[in-house]
Design an enzyme around this catalytic site. Structure first.
Site, mmCIF file in Angstrom:
data_model
loop_
_atom_site.group_PDB
_atom_site.id
_atom_site.type_symbol
_atom_site.label_atom_id
_atom_site.label_comp_id
_atom_site.label_asym_id
_atom_site.label_seq_id
_atom_site.Cartn_x
_atom_site.Cartn_y
_atom_site.Cartn_z
ATOM 1 N N LYS A 197 25.288 -83.881 114.807
ATOM 2 C CA LYS A 197 26.574 -83.347 115.270
ATOM 3 C C LYS A 197 27.563 -84.454 115.592
ATOM 4 O O LYS A 197 28.765 -84.288 115.409
ATOM 5 C CB LYS A 197 26.378 -82.460 116.502
ATOM 6 C CG LYS A 197 25.808 -81.094 116.178
ATOM 7 C CD LYS A 197 26.079 -80.134 117.328
ATOM 8 C CE LYS A 197 25.533 -78.746 117.038
ATOM 9 N NZ LYS A 197 25.670 -77.853 118.210
ATOM 10 N N LYS A 199 21.909 -72.929 103.182
ATOM 11 C CA LYS A 199 21.812 -71.829 104.137
ATOM 12 C C LYS A 199 23.066 -70.956 104.127
ATOM 13 O O LYS A 199 24.162 -71.477 103.953
ATOM 14 C CB LYS A 199 21.678 -72.442 105.545
ATOM 15 C CG LYS A 199 20.438 -72.034 106.300
ATOM 16 C CD LYS A 199 20.316 -72.868 107.555
ATOM 17 C CE LYS A 199 20.335 -72.014 108.806
ATOM 18 N NZ LYS A 199 19.974 -72.763 110.012
ATOM 19 N N LYS A 254 28.682 -69.508 108.142
ATOM 20 C CA LYS A 254 30.033 -68.978 108.401
ATOM 21 C C LYS A 254 31.092 -69.959 107.943
ATOM 22 O O LYS A 254 32.252 -69.595 107.775
ATOM 23 C CB LYS A 254 30.201 -68.674 109.880
ATOM 24 C CG LYS A 254 30.300 -69.925 110.741
ATOM 25 C CD LYS A 254 30.682 -69.591 112.151
ATOM 26 C CE LYS A 254 30.625 -70.828 113.022
ATOM 27 N NZ LYS A 254 31.886 -71.418 113.382
#
Ligand code: TRP
Length: 336
Positions: A113, A196, A199
């Site tokens: 991240k 995957k 969104k």
């Protein structure tokens, strides 16, 4: 309840999709029958990266509505948002003084991240796992449903519990166990079986959103990438057909079957037959959730009331546990 206490958390993000539902929410619903269940919308975790305040509020409402519409019952479960219960942040601080830099330095999610610009990551992003440990241990939860990406954080939670116990009081915290998803298959993009469902994918046709209308669901499945071969009779034969395998996995998860059972039913059939049946299954599952979600979202004050009620129940459990920790550490307190 003798079966232990389940705690899990979900980030408040908009655009919930089929991967979120089959990957987590559906199993949370099932766990309500067997365990005491506490489900938390982790808004304190959300702000470890920048958030727009209005969007954060909307996303919190959307996740709450989605959980309730999917079958999380605010009477059998405790459902609330993290920032309303002060014990999470308080215990996280205590854990910041138990966990070691070396332990946190190993966390792969922080590395992912934070990316290249680590110096610019927030301290909160670095300390994210100690807050997650606090979420779980503030309730002395024994079981935690988590996806693969969170297993390392759960291991760290066990390390923190062990360290706290040995510093201040043997066996104070239980060591929480992961609950592994029954749906082994990860839900992948409808356009690329190697990535995957997400969104943030630019193309909406890669995913089924939980608020998609029935026609759009059918169209997305019709356009989903496949291959010209019929479905085989063994799972091994799907190994190099990731898109076909993904659709079989989705069908299996929706109908509570194994992929092998689905193949038993459809081997020899082409996608011309399989896809419309898959679309029907999806519509049967999603349309009631979507309609209920829209109803709930039309009344945000009622959602706030439900979350607030959940936070009162949550605090009733976590307050004595965190108070006991403070006493063990040696803090003077007024006894209130
Ligand atoms: N970190 C989890 C995720 O991103 C969310 C989470 C926060 C969580 N606290 C938790 C999950 C406690 C399980 C238990 O998915």
């Amino acid at each position: 309840m003798s079966n232990g206490r389940v705690f899990s958390g979900v980030q408040p993000t908009g655009n919930l999709h089929l991967g979120n539902y089959l990957g987590a929410i559906k199993s949370w619903v099932g766990l309500q029958q067997v365990h005491e269940t506490i489900y938390c919308i982790v808004d304190l975790h959300a702000i470890t990266v920048p958030q727009d305040p209005t969007a954060l509020k909307t996303a919190t409402h959307e996740v709450a509505a989605c959980l309730i519409a999917s079958g999380i019952d605010a009477h059998s479960s405790i459902l609330f948002n993290q920032s309303q219960v002060p014990q999470h942040a308080e215990l996280a601080w205590l854990f910041n003084c138990v966990a070691r830099l070396g332990w946190l330095n190993r966390m792969t999610q922080f590395k992912e991240k934070a990316g290249k610009n680590r110096e610019n990551a927030t301290v909160g992003l670095y300390a994210y796992p100690t807050l997650m440990a606090a979420d779980i241990l503030a309730y002395k939860a024994t079981h935690v449903p988590v996806g693969d990406d969170q297993k390392q954080h759960l291991e760290l939670t066990r390390d923190i519990a062990t360290a706290f116990n040995s510093m201040f009081g043997e066996d104070f915290f239980p060591l929480p166990e992961p609950i592994i998803q029954r749906t082994a298959a990860r839900i992948m993009s409808l356009r690329d079986g190697g990535s995957k469902m997400s969104k943030s994918d630019l193309s909406d046709f890669t995913r089924i959103n939980l608020n998609d209308e029935d026609d759009l669901i059918s169209l997305k499945i019709k356009k989903a990438k496949t291959d010209p071969e019929p479905l085989p009779d063994t799972l091994d034969a799907l190994e190099h057909r990731p898109e076909a395998r993904n659709l079989v996995g989705i069908y299996a998860a929706l109908t509570d079957q194994s992929e092998a059972e689905v193949l038993l039913e459809f081997s020899g059939e082409g996608f011309g037959k399989f896809k419309p049946l898959l679309a029907d299954c999806l519509i049967n599952t999603i349309s009631p959730i979507r309609d209920e979600m829209n109803k709930l979202l039309a009344d945000p004050l009622e959602l706030d009331r439900i979350l607030n009620e959940g936070s009162i129940k949550a605090e009733a459990i976590s307050e004595p546990i965190v108070s006991a920790c403070k006493g063990m550490i040696g803090f003077v307190h007024s006894g209130k």
